[in-house]
Write a protein that holds these residues in place. Structure first.
Motif, PDB file in Angstrom:
ATOM      1  N   TRP A 507       0.853  -1.203   0.000  1.00 38.33           N
ATOM      2  CA  TRP A 507       0.000   0.000   0.000  1.00 38.33           C
ATOM      3  C   TRP A 507       0.886   1.250   0.000  1.00 38.33           C
ATOM      4  O   TRP A 507       1.251   1.789   1.036  1.00 38.33           O
ATOM      5  CB  TRP A 507      -0.908  -0.015   1.237  1.00 38.33           C
ATOM      6  N   ASN A 508       1.235   1.683  -1.191  1.00 38.87           N
ATOM      7  CA  ASN A 508       2.035   2.912  -1.285  1.00 38.87           C
ATOM      8  C   ASN A 508       1.628   3.686  -2.537  1.00 38.87           C
ATOM      9  O   ASN A 508       0.901   3.160  -3.395  1.00 38.87           O
ATOM     10  CB  ASN A 508       3.527   2.585  -1.301  1.00 38.87           C
ATOM     11  N   GLY A 509       2.093   4.914  -2.628  1.00 39.01           N
ATOM     12  CA  GLY A 509       1.682   5.793  -3.713  1.00 39.01           C
ATOM     13  C   GLY A 509       1.940   5.218  -5.102  1.00 39.01           C
ATOM     14  O   GLY A 509       1.087   5.293  -5.981  1.00 39.01           O
ATOM     15  N   LEU A 512      -0.474   2.274  -5.845  1.00 39.35           N
ATOM     16  CA  LEU A 512      -1.855   2.756  -5.988  1.00 39.35           C
ATOM     17  C   LEU A 512      -2.015   3.560  -7.275  1.00 39.35           C
ATOM     18  O   LEU A 512      -3.063   3.491  -7.935  1.00 39.35           O
ATOM     19  CB  LEU A 512      -2.245   3.586  -4.769  1.00 39.35           C
ATOM     20  N   HIS A 557      -2.221   9.485  -3.754  1.00 41.50           N
ATOM     21  CA  HIS A 557      -1.517   9.942  -2.555  1.00 41.50           C
ATOM     22  C   HIS A 557      -2.487  10.073  -1.374  1.00 41.50           C
ATOM     23  O   HIS A 557      -2.135   9.803  -0.229  1.00 41.50           O
ATOM     24  CB  HIS A 557      -0.824  11.267  -2.840  1.00 41.50           C
ATOM     25  N   GLU A 560      -2.874   6.718   0.012  1.00 37.89           N
ATOM     26  CA  GLU A 560      -1.704   6.337   0.800  1.00 37.89           C
ATOM     27  C   GLU A 560      -1.768   6.976   2.188  1.00 37.89           C
ATOM     28  O   GLU A 560      -1.536   6.329   3.204  1.00 37.89           O
ATOM     29  CB  GLU A 560      -0.421   6.767   0.076  1.00 37.89           C
ATOM     30  N   ARG A 564      -4.911   1.860   4.111  1.00 42.39           N
ATOM     31  CA  ARG A 564      -5.762   0.886   3.439  1.00 42.39           C
ATOM     32  C   ARG A 564      -7.141   0.768   4.094  1.00 42.39           C
ATOM     33  O   ARG A 564      -8.183   0.829   3.438  1.00 42.39           O
ATOM     34  CB  ARG A 564      -5.065  -0.484   3.440  1.00 42.39           C
ATOM     35  N   THR A 567      -9.324   3.899   3.657  1.00 40.60           N
ATOM     36  CA  THR A 567      -9.686   4.060   2.237  1.00 40.60           C
ATOM     37  C   THR A 567     -10.820   3.101   1.860  1.00 40.60           C
ATOM     38  O   THR A 567     -11.844   3.521   1.283  1.00 40.60           O
ATOM     39  CB  THR A 567      -8.466   3.786   1.336  1.00 40.60           C
TER      40      THR A 567
END
Ligand SMILES: [Zn+2]
Length: 628
Positions: A507-509, A512, A557, A560, A564, A567
């Motif tokens: 789970w990072n920019g 994603l 972003h 991020e 998770r 979101t």
């Protein structure tokens, strides 16, 4: 006491510059020996942008040559002294990071450094000129003798630029000049008070200036006063004597003094002294070429401090007001970098101050701090950014807890939920935090208290939960138009699956961003929007689901930063809200249920205006009305 900057004389300079252009090259070189410079403010007010710039240039000149920087307090204008000005001056210079090697608060050898403690020195020097026949006693009443000087001084205080256009009349010498020494002595012995006037050369005197080159006034100096009746010196005498005794090699000061400099050079000559090098720097004006307004210049350091302006940002802003010696493309400089790059490349003429550049430097310096591992930089980042943001968040929370309808930053408290963990303040997200603060910072606000609450307002859904009611209201208000609620529901259903497949560990920019780009390029996703242009509407459902359409960082972003869990929760809640709104908009509500395929079409046909009406009433039930 101030004299005026005289345009006519500058034309003379321009002609001479054309005659000797090579002199200019020499002027731009840094001296090879250590130089001594001074900053000599009057404690009749506080340090402001213009005086800070003068101090900075002198500081840089001394530091760049491994010389000394002297602080001198010119407090001979006793009537206008401001009680705490001297103390504040020390504090403000220290806040800005400018240190001095000699000054009233230090035990050093060339003092005293307060002019009021040096009156005997000025008297001695005035008397020396008297004894050599280079000055004379003037018994004229102060009204006459003062007229010239106060008039000039007042005009200059009020409007330096306008005054510079007005040539000053030449003063005819008074009759005292023609009295015999015996006459003068008799009158003095009889107790008549007198001032001491300098016996001027009566011909124009040329000076060399690092900025203006060879310069002379159009008219010769009049017989100006050097010591007043009350025993106080005029600026002319005091600055010459002090600069000489304090071994000042370079005098960098405002261009309003240029016109007086021939007088000073006459005094140096009369004493048989070598004058220092002069550099007269342009006056600061606004874009209408008027003296700066309070906000732009007279604002003292407290104003910048209240706005949490970094000293380094303010110095960076100030150094470029009339100096252009920095390497190309490196406008952003720390004080150390300024010292390393310093050379006497000053601009000539008025300097237009563009206030919008200050937020630019503030942003750039905060960015530098944000990525610095240096503990002192981190401490600055904390005090100038994190602390005020935390305080603003706390103030909003307090308003919410107290039941106020709105919180600082104009946040309706009903539109924010429970506070989330403050991940927005974590290191990976500092550039986003900085951007929000910057957006809130421009245009330059007069109200220092509004900036951080506004930034918090911009970031509210990173700090607090996004309530379902807010989502529903925005959707009903048509914030996503022309994307219909049914489309939103289907888009979110599609998206939840794709985003849900991204594991916590990745789970990072970057990841994603890949996923989202694949989603909006996926023909199945594109088809959900019918004839609408995917480039314009593809991300709208996500921005609504995550932030209720608030502007902010990019969607990936945002995901991020939210993490998770938060979101996926928001996507799921938003999908349910879209479902509910879509259902309420279709005739015979049950028909919409369980038939997503059919939903796309009819919902799209409903004009956005129809969406708005029921929402405005806040009564979705009214939607059933179209039975007619
Ligand atoms: Zn006189």
């Amino acid at each position: 006491m101030l004299d005026l900057y005289e345009k006519a004389s500058l034309d003379v300079y321009d002609i001479r510059k054309r005659l000797w252009p090579n002199k200019r090259q020499a002027r731009l070189q840094m001296p090879s020996k250590p130089c001594r410079t001074r900053f000599a403010p009057s404690p009749t007010g506080y340090l402001h942008l213009g005086s800070l710039r003068t101090a900075l240039f002198n500081y840089l000149f001394a530091r760049a040559t491994c010389g000394q920087f002297v602080l001198r307090i010119e407090d001979t204008d006793q009537k206008r002294l401001v009680p705490d000005a001297e103390q504040r001056l020390y504090e403000d210079l220290r806040w800005a990071g400018l240190s001095w090697d000699e000054g009233p608060d230090l035990e050093t050898s060339n003092g005293p450094y307060r002019q009021s403690e040096r009156l005997h020195i000025y008297k001695e020097h005035a008397e020396l000129l008297l004894s050599q026949g280079k000055a004379y006693k003037c018994f004229c009443p102060p009204e006459t003798s003062k007229q010239n000087e106060t008039a000039a001084s007042e005009t200059s205080e009020q409007n330096e630029t306008a005054a510079s256009e007005t040539p000053q009349p030449i003063r005819e010498p008074c009759s005292c000049r023609f009295m015999t020494p015996r006459e003068l002595d008799d009158r003095a012995r009889n107790g008549e008070q007198f001032a001491i006037r300098f016996l001027s050369a009566r011909r124009p005197v040329w000076i060399e200036d690092l900025v203006y080159g060879s310069f002379s006034c159009q008219h010769p100096s009049d017989d100006f006063i050097i010591l007043k009746r009350d025993g106080f010196p005029t600026y002319h005498l005091a600055n010459v004597v002090d600069d000489r005794l304090m071994k000042i090699t370079h005098v960098i000061r405002g261009a309003e003094w240029l016109i007086s400099t021939p007088k000073h050079v006459e005094l140096y000559n009369a004493f048989g002294w070598q004058p220092p090098q002069f550099a007269h720097i342009g006056l600061l004006v606004d874009r209408h070429r008027q003296k700066l307004s309070k906000r732009e210049n007279s604002a003292n350091m407290a104003w910048y401090q209240q706005h949490h302006i970094l000293p380094s940002a303010l110095l960076n802003f100030a150094v470029l007001l009339g100096w252009h010696g920095h390497p190309e493309g490196s406008e952003v400089m720390s004080l150390r970098e300024m010292v390393e790059n310093f050379s006497p490349k000053f601009s000539k003429g008025d300097i237009i101050v563009a206030p919008y550049k200050l937020p630019h430097f503030q942003h750039q310096h905060l960015l530098r701090l944000a990525s610095s591992k240096d503990p002192s930089d981190q401490a600055l980042f904390e005090t100038h950014l994190l602390s005020p943001v935390k305080a603003a968040i706390a103030a909003v929370q307090t308003a919410k807890d107290d039941g106020s309808p709105t919180a600082p930053g104009d946040i309706p408290t009903g539109e924010i939920g429970q506070q989330l963990p403050l991940r927005i303040l974590d290191e990976p997200f500092r550039t986003d935090l900085l951007r929000a603060v910057r957006d809130a910072w421009e245009p330059l606000s007069d109200d220092p208290s509004s900036r951080f609450p506004l930034a918090v307002s911009h970031l509210r859904y990173f700090i607090w939960e996004l309530p379902e009611t807010k989502l529903e209201a925005t959707l009903r208000e048509g914030a996503l138009a022309p994307v219909a609620p049914g489309m939103v529901r289907d888009a979110l259903a599609f998206l939840s699956v794709k985003v849900g497949a991204v594991k916590e560990s990745s789970w990072n920019g970057d990841k994603l961003s890949q996923v989202l780009k694949a989603v909006v390029a996926d023909p199945k996703y594109v088809r959900l929007f019918g004839d609408l242009d995917i480039r314009q509407v593809g991300y709208k459902p996500m921005r609504w689901a995550l932030l209720a359409m608030q502007k902010g960082p990019s969607i990936f972003h945002t995901m991020e930063m939210l993490g998770r869990e938060e979101t996926l929760k928001r996507l799921s809640v938003a999908k349910a809200v879209a479902e509910k709104v879509a259902a309420s908009m279709v005739d015979g509500a049950p028909a919409a249920d369980g038939a997503p395929a059919a939903d796309g079409a009819p919902a799209a046909d409903v004009a956005p205006a129809a969406d708005v009406a029921p929402a405005a009433d806040g009564a979705p039930a009214a939607d059933g009305a179209p039975a007619a």
